[in-house]
Design a protein around this motif. Sequence first.
Motif, short mmCIF file in Angstrom:
data_model
loop_
_atom_site.label_atom_id
_atom_site.label_comp_id
_atom_site.label_asym_id
_atom_site.label_seq_id
_atom_site.Cartn_x
_atom_site.Cartn_y
_atom_site.Cartn_z
N LEU A 176 -4.82 -5.20 10.02
CA LEU A 176 -4.33 -3.48 9.78
C LEU A 176 -3.11 -3.44 9.07
CD1 LEU A 176 -5.97 -2.21 13.22
CD2 LEU A 176 -6.75 -1.98 10.93
N LEU A 177 -2.08 -4.10 9.74
CA LEU A 177 -0.81 -3.76 9.20
C LEU A 177 -0.84 -4.39 7.86
CD1 LEU A 177 1.68 -4.59 12.22
CD2 LEU A 177 1.56 -2.47 10.74
N ALA A 178 -1.40 -5.41 7.46
CA ALA A 178 -1.26 -6.19 6.01
C ALA A 178 -2.01 -4.91 5.28
CB ALA A 178 -2.32 -7.55 6.15
N ASP A 179 -3.22 -4.52 5.59
CA ASP A 179 -3.79 -3.54 4.69
C ASP A 179 -2.94 -2.43 4.51
OD1 ASP A 179 -5.98 -5.19 4.59
OD2 ASP A 179 -7.12 -3.81 5.79
N ALA A 180 -2.07 -1.74 5.41
CA ALA A 180 -1.12 -0.68 5.35
C ALA A 180 -0.11 -0.92 4.66
CB ALA A 180 -0.85 -0.29 6.79
N LEU A 181 0.33 -2.02 4.59
CA LEU A 181 1.58 -2.43 3.84
C LEU A 181 1.26 -2.37 2.28
CD1 LEU A 181 3.25 -5.03 6.14
CD2 LEU A 181 4.16 -3.22 5.39
N THR A 182 0.06 -2.85 2.04
CA THR A 182 -0.31 -2.95 0.44
C THR A 182 -0.08 -1.57 0.00
OG1 THR A 182 -2.53 -2.65 1.08
CG2 THR A 182 -1.96 -4.91 0.95
N ARG A 183 -0.56 -0.70 0.59
CA ARG A 183 -0.53 0.95 0.29
C ARG A 183 0.64 1.59 0.60
NH1 ARG A 183 -5.42 0.25 3.40
NH2 ARG A 183 -4.34 1.21 5.17
N ALA A 184 1.58 1.42 1.51
CA ALA A 184 2.66 2.06 1.92
C ALA A 184 3.79 1.52 2.02
CB ALA A 184 2.24 2.65 3.40
N HIS A 185 3.97 0.24 1.46
CA HIS A 185 5.25 -0.64 1.53
C HIS A 185 6.44 0.02 0.93
CE1 HIS A 185 3.72 -2.15 -2.06
NE2 HIS A 185 4.84 -2.46 -2.48
N THR A 186 6.15 0.79 -0.29
CA THR A 186 6.98 1.53 -1.12
C THR A 186 7.71 2.74 -0.52
OG1 THR A 186 5.59 2.66 -2.50
CG2 THR A 186 6.28 0.73 -3.22
N HIS A 187 6.81 3.59 0.21
CA HIS A 187 7.53 4.57 0.74
C HIS A 187 7.77 4.55 2.38
CE1 HIS A 187 3.45 5.36 2.10
NE2 HIS A 187 3.05 5.57 0.92
N GLY A 188 7.12 3.61 2.86
CA GLY A 188 7.50 3.01 4.36
C GLY A 188 6.55 4.20 5.31
N ARG A 189 5.75 4.84 4.92
CA ARG A 189 4.91 5.72 5.66
C ARG A 189 3.90 4.97 6.52
NH1 ARG A 189 6.53 9.18 1.69
NH2 ARG A 189 7.99 10.60 2.36
N SER A 196 5.83 -6.99 8.02
CA SER A 196 5.40 -8.01 7.18
C SER A 196 5.05 -9.56 7.90
CB SER A 196 6.44 -8.29 6.05
OG SER A 196 6.67 -7.21 5.33
N VAL A 197 5.84 -9.82 8.90
CA VAL A 197 5.76 -10.86 9.70
C VAL A 197 4.34 -10.68 10.36
CG1 VAL A 197 6.74 -12.33 11.66
CG2 VAL A 197 8.43 -11.50 9.87
N LEU A 198 4.31 -9.61 11.25
CA LEU A 198 2.95 -9.48 11.82
C LEU A 198 1.68 -9.56 10.85
CD1 LEU A 198 3.93 -6.52 14.28
CD2 LEU A 198 3.66 -9.05 14.86
N ALA A 199 1.88 -9.10 9.81
CA ALA A 199 0.86 -9.20 8.85
C ALA A 199 0.55 -10.73 8.32
CB ALA A 199 1.09 -8.33 7.59
N HIS A 200 1.59 -11.24 8.06
CA HIS A 200 1.53 -12.78 7.81
C HIS A 200 0.93 -13.43 8.76
CE1 HIS A 200 2.82 -16.83 6.91
NE2 HIS A 200 2.61 -16.57 5.86
N ASP A 201 0.78 -13.06 10.19
CA ASP A 201 0.37 -13.96 11.22
C ASP A 201 -0.93 -13.54 11.64
OD1 ASP A 201 2.70 -15.57 11.42
OD2 ASP A 201 3.67 -14.35 13.25
N GLY A 202 -1.58 -12.46 10.63
CA GLY A 202 -3.07 -12.43 10.96
C GLY A 202 -3.11 -11.01 11.27
N ASP A 203 -2.20 -9.93 11.30
CA ASP A 203 -2.54 -8.66 11.67
C ASP A 203 -3.32 -7.75 10.46
OD1 ASP A 203 -2.55 -5.80 12.14
OD2 ASP A 203 -1.19 -6.33 14.14
N ALA A 256 12.09 -2.49 10.10
CA ALA A 256 11.01 -2.50 10.52
C ALA A 256 9.85 -3.00 9.53
CB ALA A 256 10.63 -1.03 10.97
N LEU A 257 10.04 -2.71 8.42
CA LEU A 257 9.16 -3.45 7.16
C LEU A 257 9.07 -4.72 7.37
CD1 LEU A 257 9.80 -0.93 4.34
CD2 LEU A 257 7.58 -0.92 5.56
N ARG A 258 10.14 -5.50 7.53
CA ARG A 258 10.18 -6.80 7.63
C ARG A 258 9.44 -7.43 8.89
NH1 ARG A 258 15.45 -6.26 4.89
NH2 ARG A 258 16.28 -5.94 7.05
N THR A 259 9.63 -6.64 9.98
CA THR A 259 8.85 -7.10 11.19
C THR A 259 7.48 -6.89 10.93
OG1 THR A 259 10.87 -6.54 12.35
CG2 THR A 259 8.43 -6.43 13.68
#
Length: 791
Positions: free
Chosen positions: A192-205, A183-190, A178-181
């Motif tokens: 909101l997801l890009a911002d959330a991943l910067t904060r929550a990618h380690t714990h996955g919440r 990341s792909v959406l974030a890379h394609d311009g999302d 799910a994190l990889r998916t």
Amino acid sequence: MHPAGVGSGALPQRVLPGYVPRSHDRILADAALEAGQGNSRMLVLVGTSSTGKTRACWEAIQPLATRGWRLWHPFDPTRAEAALDDLERVAPCTVVWLNEAQHYLGNPQLGERIAAAVHTLLTHPKRRPVLVLGTLWPEYADQYTALPPATSPDSHSRVRELLAGRILTIPDTFDQDALRTASVLAHDGDQLLADALTRAHTHGRITQDLAGAPELLRRYEHSTPTARAVLQAAMDARRLGVGLHLPQTFLTDAAIDYLSDQDYDELTDDWAEAAFADLARPVHGKQAPLSRTGARPRRRPPGAPTSAPTPSSVTGPVFRIADYLEQHGRSTRLRLCPPASFWAAVHAHLTHPDDLGNLAIAAERRHRLQWAQHVRLRAADAGHPYSLIYLARMREAAGDMEVAESLYQRAVDADGTSDLTELAEQRRGAGDPESAECLYRRAADAGDADALFLVAGRRKAAGDREGAEAFYQRAADAGRVDTLVDLVELKEEAGDWEGVKALYQRATDAGDTYAIARMADMREEAGDQEGAEALYRQVADAGDTGALIYLAELKEDAEDFDGAEALYQRAVDAGDTGALIYLAELKEEAGDFDGAEALYQRAAGAGDTGALIYLAQLKEEAGDQEGAEALYQQVADTGDIHTMVHLAELKEDAGDLEGAETLYQQAATKPNALTALARIREQAGDRDGAKAVYRRAADAGHAGAMVRLAELREWAGDQKGAETFYQQAAATGDPDTLIHLARMRDEAGDQEGAETFYQQVADSGELDDDDVKMRWPYGLDPDGSPTSPWS
């Protein structure tokens, strides 16, 4: 459903991020599919707050919506009353939406009757198909499904029967897929997801972060003045380099100057207690604006000695600011320097060496020189290595070598390494060249080969050829054989050909292919083609494919195409896929297009997108427009902007305006694509087209596009228009633009305006400008006023 994401305006905007399917979504989709095929189904998603239960249900029913299904959410006058009154009137092809199902099934008076009515709805043959979807927190699911003690009444028997086999648990975190998916959406311009991943990618919440963000922001913007001041102090501490755990004593004292005079006058004795209690209240996703926390205890084997308390130990409560608010502070407070109470609290309460060292650097970058010195002294006392180096340099400059030596040694000991060169590299990487130079010199004096090499280079750059040669020689003797190249260059410049010959032999004897290749380059630059080729053969014989390719190019220049092909083939056989391109070009020039195409295909199969472009060009030249477009499309699918544009132009030339428009739109959705498109237009001489695209990028908030528009205006002599765009770029926090504006004001004689911009540069922490340093030699106070002379 909690709002997911916050827009960039003053008020939160409810914008849904892209959806990331997980394992439970397959089960939901199957239930919706079966309902669509005529079978009634029910599922209740169970998960903690803000884990994505409602969004998952919403995504699952979209296929039913396209087929004309209705959605019914009972809520008026109360949820339970509406459900009980109208469940019997639910028609086929309806989704019954029981979000937060405890309001229905857990109602003490009506819950059991609602459960019975839902069961009837699901099982009555004339009422199918329906789909019943609900959500529950785990504590409610446990309460409704647990068997009561034998002596207690069974108040949830019908609910328990209804839920049996119909509960679907949703995990708290995203797994790796799910994190990889995401990341792909974030890379394609999302975003909101890009911002959330910067904060929550380690714990996955991820969903908790997205759901909690709007409420966290609302709490911050509408908090009491004291709570807001504490949060701003925490934001500033984190963005300037303090660790996660912030002492309560520090935050309390730091917050004072964030308050207005009126708010300060209205403080009560218990203001701090009330502010921390308010900030500890959680929002959606179990996040609090500021939560009490602590470092985990270190586990030691039985009998292992316990370490003595260190100076960096913190006593009293510590707090952690919510990740979203921390990130919000980093962006919104980027160009603000913390007030005096912040720096006083740093000096009084922070004890960790890294915290103090980072803050000393932050103060210095903001030209708050007096506070930087005080905090650096505290950092050195706590054992911060770079602060110790700074003080050692000062003592060395003052001629106090004994104290300087002691401080240098303390720095090395504190860093846990005896490698002065490694410590020097760290300082150089941290932007502290003066400390790095001191450490390199000391390491060189100790005979370190890497440091000797670096000091030699500095001597050479300073024009001290004799000193450089001596250090290069010492570095070579200490094991840096590659310094032989630099020695050869020095001896050639001095005309010492015997020395050059001896060094060539020394490199050959040592088998140093890098040194030999560099020497071959030097022979070629000197016009000695025969000598260069002989040296390259030595490197090629040692298996260096770059040397094989070079020798092949020499054969090509001499029109020995068979020899060139043989050498290219050797490089290919050695695993150099890049040689396939060279070999393909050779065959193409010889007219062997089939052979060239086969080689381009091999290179493309090895992952070389450049080969696909070559192959597409080959087909384009041969008139195979369809084949060329197919290959260009493969490259465009990788995100290559230039290829997207070229493919769009091909479609435009062919009259396929719709296809061209689609590709132009795709290109424009890629990160930084607008500026890339503008550069392409500019390089093609279409300045008006470039300006139009730059303006689109500027409207989207791209500082680089604003600067480019300003430059274009400036070149056209439109100083007023240029300054307007520079001002827009400066508003994004770009320090180079601020400096440029300051100099423009300086040149126009507007000293006050220039000073305002220079001060903004200092506040942003991007200070690297001599004009600013000369303007305020003693630094600035936290409020931005010039500091009085101090020592």
